[in-house]
Scaffold this motif. Structure first.
Motif, PDB file in Angstrom:
ATOM      1  N   ASN A 108    -105.981 -60.582  56.736  1.00  0.00           N
ATOM      2  CA  ASN A 108    -106.608 -59.308  57.269  1.00  0.00           C
ATOM      3  C   ASN A 108    -105.311 -58.189  58.140  1.00  0.00           C
ATOM      4  N   TYR A 109    -104.412 -59.024  57.798  1.00  0.00           N
ATOM      5  CA  TYR A 109    -102.854 -58.035  57.988  1.00  0.00           C
ATOM      6  C   TYR A 109    -103.274 -58.266  59.494  1.00  0.00           C
ATOM      7  N   LYS A 110    -103.527 -59.205  60.173  1.00  0.00           N
ATOM      8  CA  LYS A 110    -102.955 -59.403  61.785  1.00  0.00           C
ATOM      9  C   LYS A 110    -101.817 -59.496  61.920  1.00  0.00           C
ATOM     10  N   VAL A 111    -101.478 -60.599  61.641  1.00  0.00           N
ATOM     11  CA  VAL A 111     -99.792 -60.452  61.173  1.00  0.00           C
ATOM     12  C   VAL A 111     -99.563 -60.971  60.568  1.00  0.00           C
ATOM     13  N   SER A 112     -97.961 -60.962  60.185  1.00  0.00           N
ATOM     14  CA  SER A 112     -97.008 -61.058  58.610  1.00  0.00           C
ATOM     15  C   SER A 112     -96.662 -62.594  57.936  1.00  0.00           C
ATOM     16  N   PHE A 113     -96.378 -61.967  57.253  1.00  0.00           N
ATOM     17  CA  PHE A 113     -96.076 -63.614  56.069  1.00  0.00           C
ATOM     18  C   PHE A 113     -94.436 -63.056  55.271  1.00  0.00           C
ATOM     19  N   SER A 114     -93.596 -64.013  55.716  1.00  0.00           N
ATOM     20  CA  SER A 114     -92.589 -63.687  54.730  1.00  0.00           C
ATOM     21  C   SER A 114     -92.651 -64.880  53.538  1.00  0.00           C
ATOM     22  N   ILE A 115     -91.681 -64.548  52.969  1.00  0.00           N
ATOM     23  CA  ILE A 115     -91.488 -65.310  51.685  1.00  0.00           C
ATOM     24  C   ILE A 115     -90.501 -65.832  51.491  1.00  0.00           C
ATOM     25  N   ASN A 116     -90.389 -67.274  51.970  1.00  0.00           N
ATOM     26  CA  ASN A 116     -88.592 -67.962  51.010  1.00  0.00           C
ATOM     27  C   ASN A 116     -89.124 -69.118  50.800  1.00  0.00           C
ATOM     28  N   THR A 117     -87.498 -70.234  50.587  1.00  0.00           N
ATOM     29  CA  THR A 117     -88.047 -70.773  49.108  1.00  0.00           C
ATOM     30  C   THR A 117     -89.467 -71.925  49.606  1.00  0.00           C
ATOM     31  N   THR A 118     -89.520 -72.561  50.964  1.00  0.00           N
ATOM     32  CA  THR A 118     -90.344 -73.359  51.623  1.00  0.00           C
ATOM     33  C   THR A 118     -91.583 -72.636  51.124  1.00  0.00           C
ATOM     34  N   SER A 119     -91.952 -71.461  51.375  1.00  0.00           N
ATOM     35  CA  SER A 119     -93.182 -70.794  51.635  1.00  0.00           C
ATOM     36  C   SER A 119     -94.109 -70.700  49.528  1.00  0.00           C
ATOM     37  N   PHE A 120     -92.997 -70.529  48.589  1.00  0.00           N
ATOM     38  CA  PHE A 120     -93.295 -70.367  47.955  1.00  0.00           C
ATOM     39  C   PHE A 120     -93.496 -71.502  46.904  1.00  0.00           C
ATOM     40  N   PHE A 121     -92.150 -72.903  47.477  1.00  0.00           N
ATOM     41  CA  PHE A 121     -93.033 -73.457  46.799  1.00  0.00           C
ATOM     42  C   PHE A 121     -94.414 -74.343  46.955  1.00  0.00           C
ATOM     43  N   PHE A 122     -94.897 -74.323  48.532  1.00  0.00           N
ATOM     44  CA  PHE A 122     -96.151 -74.720  48.631  1.00  0.00           C
ATOM     45  C   PHE A 122     -97.433 -73.303  47.891  1.00  0.00           C
ATOM     46  N   ILE A 123     -96.867 -72.090  47.519  1.00  0.00           N
ATOM     47  CA  ILE A 123     -97.955 -71.239  46.605  1.00  0.00           C
ATOM     48  C   ILE A 123     -98.001 -72.128  45.806  1.00  0.00           C
ATOM     49  N   CYS A 124     -97.124 -72.457  45.069  1.00  0.00           N
ATOM     50  CA  CYS A 124     -96.703 -73.341  43.316  1.00  0.00           C
ATOM     51  C   CYS A 124     -97.611 -74.181  43.543  1.00  0.00           C
ATOM     52  N   MET A 125     -97.258 -74.638  44.303  1.00  0.00           N
ATOM     53  CA  MET A 125     -98.826 -76.286  44.295  1.00  0.00           C
ATOM     54  C   MET A 125     -99.938 -75.978  44.306  1.00  0.00           C
ATOM     55  N   ALA A 126    -100.548 -74.696  45.276  1.00  0.00           N
ATOM     56  CA  ALA A 126    -101.604 -74.184  45.250  1.00  0.00           C
ATOM     57  C   ALA A 126    -101.665 -73.747  44.070  1.00  0.00           C
ATOM     58  N   LEU A 127    -100.710 -72.992  43.262  1.00  0.00           N
ATOM     59  CA  LEU A 127    -101.688 -72.249  41.907  1.00  0.00           C
ATOM     60  C   LEU A 127    -101.823 -73.884  41.384  1.00  0.00           C
ATOM     61  N   ALA A 128    -100.699 -75.444  41.371  1.00  0.00           N
ATOM     62  CA  ALA A 128    -101.203 -75.751  40.394  1.00  0.00           C
ATOM     63  C   ALA A 128    -102.538 -77.020  40.167  1.00  0.00           C
ATOM     64  N   THR A 129    -102.831 -76.937  41.651  1.00  0.00           N
ATOM     65  CA  THR A 129    -103.943 -77.378  42.088  1.00  0.00           C
ATOM     66  C   THR A 129    -105.357 -76.403  41.826  1.00  0.00           C
ATOM     67  N   THR A 130    -105.126 -75.161  41.829  1.00  0.00           N
ATOM     68  CA  THR A 130    -106.433 -74.639  40.949  1.00  0.00           C
ATOM     69  C   THR A 130    -105.854 -74.669  39.611  1.00  0.00           C
TER      70      THR A 130
END
Length: 430
Positions: free
Chosen positions: A49-71
């Motif tokens: 909802n654009y209320k807070v910012s979100f930064s991409i780094n190696t750790t957040s990218f790792f969680f995104i990869c896991m989320a894509l894998a489970t999907t």
């Protein structure tokens, strides 16, 4: 008056929501896990909802990869229940981002204290459970005092409220690492050592009570790391001594007579886990589907008993490569700080240098992070580590370069096409 009290309670819960969740992870594990997950989901909702910012780094990218894998696994296997793992990973990602954006020295200090208090609770409740017959139903599941596992007998072993002795050993090791770091700090400042030493002995006894071979071996290595930080020469002498008398030290490890047979079992599990990855190379089976996938090879086991094979078999190449990326980043920063004296912000350095190796050392022959109870507590630790190491010179330079590249891309995207001139056009105009 009632409204004032209600407002005060709400403000208190909001201010210490993370600390309450950590404490509940030890006392009432399912509620504590859900509590911290809700914090993560709510944070992601604010990001969307654009209320807070979100930064991409190696750790957040790792969680995104896991989320894509489970999907991908849920769609590939046609099993909607795998999306529960997807929701869980989103909770980890949201909690990681929430902590990383808000962590302070006081928050990390409270985190350390709660982990130590939780470790004390694990040992006390574990000994009580071993003496009493606790109902192994709803009450046991709610309090974590019911053993969950299929491959080994927990009779007589300490597991307290962590469902499994190996998970308990892992959490006690994290607590012990914080105590060793505190001891190191006290030695440097010449303060009283008795309270910390007493707790270190208490936790050491608790780790032996779990009868976790990996846990006890890791504890010995942690002591060597502590000595290396205290006095490198003493640490090297002790390490050499341990290598020379390794047979005698091996006898100190619980259930050492079963090491040979267990090694063959581990080898078989690793080989079959590798086969599972070959059968599901892209998205894996998720942590929920590993048990059923392993059943094709004989008696099923809950996880791969190796952190690397665990991520590749459960989350395929997508999640496995993401894990290798974040592991490489953490290892590089760890070696940099371990070998080079960083003059700035050394207040928390020893706590990280003595706790992070536990993730790898326990993950070689086991996979304690397969439990949401252990994982969600480590997500907080990694978030604090990433925030702490953002101040490293090479990390800041990399982040600045990425931000500049991102800003340039957004600028060119928003700029009218007529104003975007190539180098050739510029030369012609000149």
């Amino acid at each position: 008056m009632i409204n004032l009290q209600t407002t005060f309670i709400k403000e208190y819960l909001k201010k210490y929501s993370v600390e309450i969740g950590i404490l509940l992870c030890f006392i009432l594990p399912p509620i504590g896990i859900l509590w911290l997950m809700v914090i993560g989901w709510n944070h992601l909702n604010e990001v969307i909802n654009y209320k807070v910012s979100f930064s991409i780094n190696t750790t957040s990218f790792f969680f995104i990869c896991m989320a894509l894998a489970t999907t991908g696994a849920a769609l590939g296997h046609g099993n909607g229940s795998y999306l529960l793992a997807f929701a869980m990973i989103l909770g980890y990602l949201g909690l990681y981002s929430f902590i990383k954006d808000r962590v302070t020295i006081s928050l990390f200090s409270r985190y350390k204290q709660l982990i130590i208090i939780g470790g004390v609770y694990l040992i006390i409740i574990g000994n009580i459970v071993n003496q009493l017959n606790v109902p192994e139903h709803v009450f046991g599941l709610l309090t974590g005092t019911t053993f969950i596992g299929t491959s080994e007998d927990a009779s007589g072993r300490l597991f307290g409220s962590a469902y499994n002795p190996n998970f308990t050993s892992f959490l006690l090791l994290i607590s012990l690492s914080f105590l060793l770091a505190d001891l190191l700090k006290r030695l440097q400042e010449r303060r009283s050592l008795i309270p910390t030493l007493s707790l270190i002995l208490f936790f050491g006894a608790g780790i032996f009570q779990t009868e976790s071979r990996t846990g006890v071996a890791t504890m010995f290595i942690m002591i060597i790391l502590f000595l290396l930080r205290l006095a490198p020469k003493i640490g090297i002498y002790c390490l050499s001594f341990m290598v020379l008398v390794n047979i005698h030290i091996l006898a100190l490890i619980p259930r050492s007579e079963q090491i040979r047979s267990s090694s063959f079992v581990r080898k078989e599990i690793w080989e079959n886990s590798f086969k599972i990855w070959k059968e599901h190379p892209y998205f894996g089976t998720t942590s929920l589907g590993f048990y059923d996938a392993y059943a094709h090879f004989g008696e099923p086991v809950p996880h791969a008993h190796n952190i690397l094979l665990g991520f590749f078999s459960e989350y395929g190449s997508v999640g496995g490569l993401g894990f290798l990326l974040v592991f490489t980043a953490i290892s590089f920063k760890f070696c940099y700080l371990f070998l080079i004296k960083w003059k700035k912000k050394k207040v928390l350095l020893e706590f990280f240098l003595l706790s992070l190796p536990i993730l790898l050392l326990t993950g070689i022959f086991d996979h304690p992070l397969v439990s949401p109870q252990t994982t969600i507590l480590i997500v907080i630790l990694v978030a604090c580590w990433d925030r702490y190491t953002e101040r490293l010179p090479f990390v800041r330079k990399s982040i600045f370069s990425l931000k500049r590249l991102y800003t340039k891309g957004v600028y060119l995207k928003q700029k009218p096409i007529s104003q975007q001139m190539t180098k050739t056009e510029k030369n012609k105009s000149v």
